[in-house]
Design a protein around this motif. Structure first.
Motif, PDB file in Angstrom:
ATOM      1  N   LYS A   1       0.637  -1.168  -0.192  1.00  0.00           N
ATOM      2  CA  LYS A   1       0.024   0.021   0.048  1.00  0.00           C
ATOM      3  C   LYS A   1       0.895   1.269  -0.050  1.00  0.00           C
TER       4      LYS A   1
ATOM      5  N   GLN B   1       2.227   1.815  -3.440  1.00  0.00           N
ATOM      6  CA  GLN B   1       1.160   2.131  -4.410  1.00  0.00           C
ATOM      7  C   GLN B   1       0.653   3.704  -4.058  1.00  0.00           C
ATOM      8  N   ALA B   2       0.792   4.191  -2.936  1.00  0.00           N
ATOM      9  CA  ALA B   2       0.778   5.601  -2.692  1.00  0.00           C
ATOM     10  C   ALA B   2       1.792   6.544  -2.990  1.00  0.00           C
TER      11      ALA B   2
ATOM     12  N   SER C   1       1.103   6.830  -6.581  1.00  0.00           N
ATOM     13  CA  SER C   1      -0.261   7.853  -6.818  1.00  0.00           C
ATOM     14  C   SER C   1       0.272   9.168  -6.666  1.00  0.00           C
TER      15      SER C   1
ATOM     16  N   GLU D   1      -2.450  11.598  -8.499  1.00  0.00           N
ATOM     17  CA  GLU D   1      -3.853  10.908  -8.042  1.00  0.00           C
ATOM     18  C   GLU D   1      -3.643  10.973  -6.313  1.00  0.00           C
ATOM     19  N   TYR D   2      -2.533  11.073  -5.833  1.00  0.00           N
ATOM     20  CA  TYR D   2      -2.602  11.112  -4.388  1.00  0.00           C
ATOM     21  C   TYR D   2      -3.463  12.113  -3.645  1.00  0.00           C
TER      22      TYR D   2
ATOM     23  N   CYS E   1      -9.995  10.624  -3.470  1.00  0.00           N
ATOM     24  CA  CYS E   1     -10.924   9.630  -3.172  1.00  0.00           C
ATOM     25  C   CYS E   1     -11.104   8.833  -4.497  1.00  0.00           C
ATOM     26  N   GLU E   2     -10.480   7.563  -4.409  1.00  0.00           N
ATOM     27  CA  GLU E   2     -10.661   6.694  -5.820  1.00  0.00           C
ATOM     28  C   GLU E   2     -12.047   6.340  -6.107  1.00  0.00           C
TER      29      GLU E   2
ATOM     30  N   THR F   1      -1.700   5.919   3.615  1.00  0.00           N
ATOM     31  CA  THR F   1      -1.979   5.110   2.659  1.00  0.00           C
ATOM     32  C   THR F   1      -3.585   4.992   2.037  1.00  0.00           C
TER      33      THR F   1
ATOM     34  N   THR G   1      -7.018   5.658   0.551  1.00  0.00           N
ATOM     35  CA  THR G   1      -7.538   5.844  -0.762  1.00  0.00           C
ATOM     36  C   THR G   1      -8.698   6.340  -0.991  1.00  0.00           C
TER      37      THR G   1
ATOM     38  N   GLN H   1     -15.157   5.404   2.832  1.00  0.00           N
ATOM     39  CA  GLN H   1     -14.642   4.406   3.288  1.00  0.00           C
ATOM     40  C   GLN H   1     -15.952   3.744   4.422  1.00  0.00           C
TER      41      GLN H   1
END
Length: 147
Positions: free
Chosen positions: A94, A97-98, A101, A106-107, A110-111, A127, A129, A135
């Motif tokens: 994670k 991946q962060a 992003s 894209e960091y 919210c995806e 981390t 997303t 969430q």
């Protein structure tokens, strides 16, 4: 919106958490904030990798203990350490991946909704997303429907 200058801000120039929280909303995910989170994620990545190396060394040092109770204790400690490293292995993915992003711009978004995740949430969980609301919706769906 790919930020290439986030890499050139030295750690000494990074703001504190309080300064980050005090920035106006219009500055959300500016280069200083991205550099702050990149630095935090890189530190976390290094810490996880160092822990993994220490675990490998600890497990290599096999100890012969004649007492079965002591042997069981050592085996339980090894099992606990391996479970901890497994969680950290998942966290490492994670974290990486962060960082990716951040590189892709894209960091912090919210995806699921495209809304800002928020500085406070990212400070607590770098981390993340999903925004807090997204969430909570996801957790509610999982609770209700077992997704």
């Amino acid at each position: 919106m790919v930020s290439k200058t986030a890499n050139v801000i030295s750690p000494e120039q990074l703001p504190t958490e309080e300064e980050l929280l005090a920035m106006p909303e219009s500055d959300y995910m500016n280069e200083i904030q991205l550099a702050f989170f990149r630095n935090r994620l890189k530190e976390l990545e290094t810490e996880i990798l160092n822990n993994a190396g220490a675990t490998t060394e600890n497990l290599r040092e096999t100890q012969f203990v004649p007492d079965p109770a002591d042997r069981a204790t050592i085996e339980e400690e090894h099992a606990l350490e391996l479970r901890t490293r497994d969680r950290e292995r998942k966290l490492l993915k994670k974290v990486q991946q962060a960082i990716a992003s951040i590189d892709s711009g894209e960091y912090g978004w919210c995806e699921e909704t495209g809304e800002p995740i928020g500085i406070a949430r990212l400070l607590a969980r770098p981390t993340a997303t999903l925004s807090l609301e997204a969430q909570e919706r996801r957790e509610m769906r999982q609770k209700l429907y077992g997704d």
